[in-house]
Write a protein that holds these residues in place. Structure first.
Motif, short mmCIF file in Angstrom:
data_model
loop_
_atom_site.label_atom_id
_atom_site.label_comp_id
_atom_site.label_asym_id
_atom_site.label_seq_id
_atom_site.Cartn_x
_atom_site.Cartn_y
_atom_site.Cartn_z
N UNK A 59 25.85 -34.10 32.14
CA UNK A 59 26.30 -32.71 32.21
C UNK A 59 26.93 -32.42 33.56
N UNK A 60 26.73 -33.31 34.54
CA UNK A 60 27.25 -33.14 35.89
C UNK A 60 28.44 -34.05 36.14
N UNK A 61 28.66 -34.40 37.42
CA UNK A 61 29.78 -35.25 37.83
C UNK A 61 29.32 -36.70 37.97
N UNK A 62 30.02 -37.59 37.29
CA UNK A 62 29.70 -39.01 37.35
C UNK A 62 30.96 -39.79 37.70
N UNK A 63 30.84 -40.70 38.67
CA UNK A 63 31.95 -41.56 39.06
C UNK A 63 31.40 -42.97 39.25
N UNK A 64 31.73 -43.87 38.32
CA UNK A 64 31.21 -45.23 38.43
C UNK A 64 31.20 -45.93 37.09
N UNK A 65 30.18 -46.77 36.91
CA UNK A 65 30.03 -47.53 35.68
C UNK A 65 28.71 -47.16 35.02
N UNK A 66 28.78 -46.77 33.76
CA UNK A 66 27.60 -46.39 32.99
C UNK A 66 27.46 -47.36 31.83
N UNK A 67 26.33 -48.06 31.79
CA UNK A 67 26.04 -49.02 30.72
C UNK A 67 24.74 -48.60 30.05
N UNK A 68 24.86 -48.03 28.86
CA UNK A 68 23.68 -47.55 28.13
C UNK A 68 23.32 -48.53 27.02
N UNK A 69 22.02 -48.82 26.90
CA UNK A 69 21.55 -49.67 25.82
C UNK A 69 21.49 -48.88 24.51
N UNK A 70 21.55 -47.57 24.61
CA UNK A 70 21.52 -46.69 23.45
C UNK A 70 22.73 -45.78 23.43
N UNK A 71 22.47 -44.48 23.25
CA UNK A 71 23.54 -43.49 23.08
C UNK A 71 23.85 -42.77 24.38
N UNK A 72 25.06 -42.21 24.41
CA UNK A 72 25.53 -41.41 25.54
C UNK A 72 26.06 -40.10 24.99
N UNK A 73 25.63 -38.98 25.59
CA UNK A 73 26.18 -37.67 25.28
C UNK A 73 26.83 -37.13 26.54
N UNK A 74 28.08 -36.73 26.43
CA UNK A 74 28.82 -36.14 27.54
C UNK A 74 29.03 -34.67 27.19
N UNK A 75 28.35 -33.79 27.92
CA UNK A 75 28.36 -32.36 27.59
C UNK A 75 29.58 -31.67 28.19
N UNK A 76 29.81 -30.43 27.79
CA UNK A 76 31.01 -29.68 28.16
C UNK A 76 31.18 -29.52 29.67
N UNK A 77 30.09 -29.48 30.41
CA UNK A 77 30.16 -29.27 31.86
C UNK A 77 30.41 -30.55 32.64
N UNK A 78 30.44 -31.69 31.97
CA UNK A 78 30.55 -33.00 32.63
C UNK A 78 31.96 -33.28 33.13
N UNK A 79 32.01 -34.02 34.22
CA UNK A 79 33.25 -34.56 34.79
C UNK A 79 32.98 -36.05 34.99
N UNK A 80 33.66 -36.92 34.24
CA UNK A 80 33.34 -38.34 34.21
C UNK A 80 34.57 -39.17 34.57
#
Length: 128
Positions: free
Chosen positions: A69-90
Motif C-alpha cells: 500500500x506504500x512505496x516500494x522500489x526493488x525486487x519482490x519475490x513472493x512464494x504466494x500472492x501479491x496485492x498492490x493497493x490503490x495507494x501503492x507506488x511500485x
C-alpha cells in the motif's frame, strides 16, 4: 464464509515497524509483519508482509504473501500472492504466484505471475 482479500485472512500483525521508524539492514523472521516506516535493505519473511500506506521500502523482499500500500522500489519475490493497493507506488521487479493490482496504483515494474491466474486488476471498494 470465504474471505476475498489476503488482508482479511492475515489478521493482526505480530511484528510492527511503526510510522517514523527507520531500518537499515536485513529483516528476517516468521509470522506476519507490518511496515509503516522506512526500510532500506532486504527481507526474508516466512509469513505475510504488509507495506502500509505511508511506508517505504528500498531493497529486496522474499515473503510468503505481500500486500503493498506504500512505496516500494526493488525486487519482490513472493512464494504466494501479491496485492498492490490503490495507494501503492511500485518500481522494480515483482514476482509471485498471483498478482492483483487495484485501480489507482502506480506500477512501473516488471510483473511476473507464476500462477494460472496471471495479473488481475481490481477496484478497491472497501476501506480498511
Amino acid at each position: 464464509m470465504r474471505k476475498r482479500r489476503m488482508r482479511d485472512r492475515i489478521g493482526a500483525p505480530a511484528t510492527i515497524l511503526g510510522p517514523g521508524a527507520r531500518l537499515r539492514g536485513t529483516l528476517e523472521g516468521a509470522g506476519p509483519f507490518l511496515v509503516a516506516g522506512a526500510v532500506t535493505g532486504d527481507a526474508d519473511i516466512e509469513g505475510a508482509l504488509t507495506l502500509a500506506d505511508g511506508g517505504r521500502w528500498t531493497g529486496t523482499i522474499h515473503a510468503d504473501d505481500v500486500i503493498l500500500a506504500g512505496e516500494f522500489d526493488g525486487e519482490l519475490l513472493a512464494r504466494g500472492r501479491i496485492e498492490i493497493l490503490a495507494t501503492a507506488r511500485v518500481r522494480g521487479r515483482v514476482v509471485g504466484h498471483g498478482i492483483a493490482i487495484s485501480e489507482g496504483a502506480v506500477v512501473e515494474a516488471e510483473l511476473q505471475s507464476m500462477g494460472e491466474a496471471g495479473v488481475v486488476r481490481f477496484d478497491e471498494r472497501r476501506q480498511g
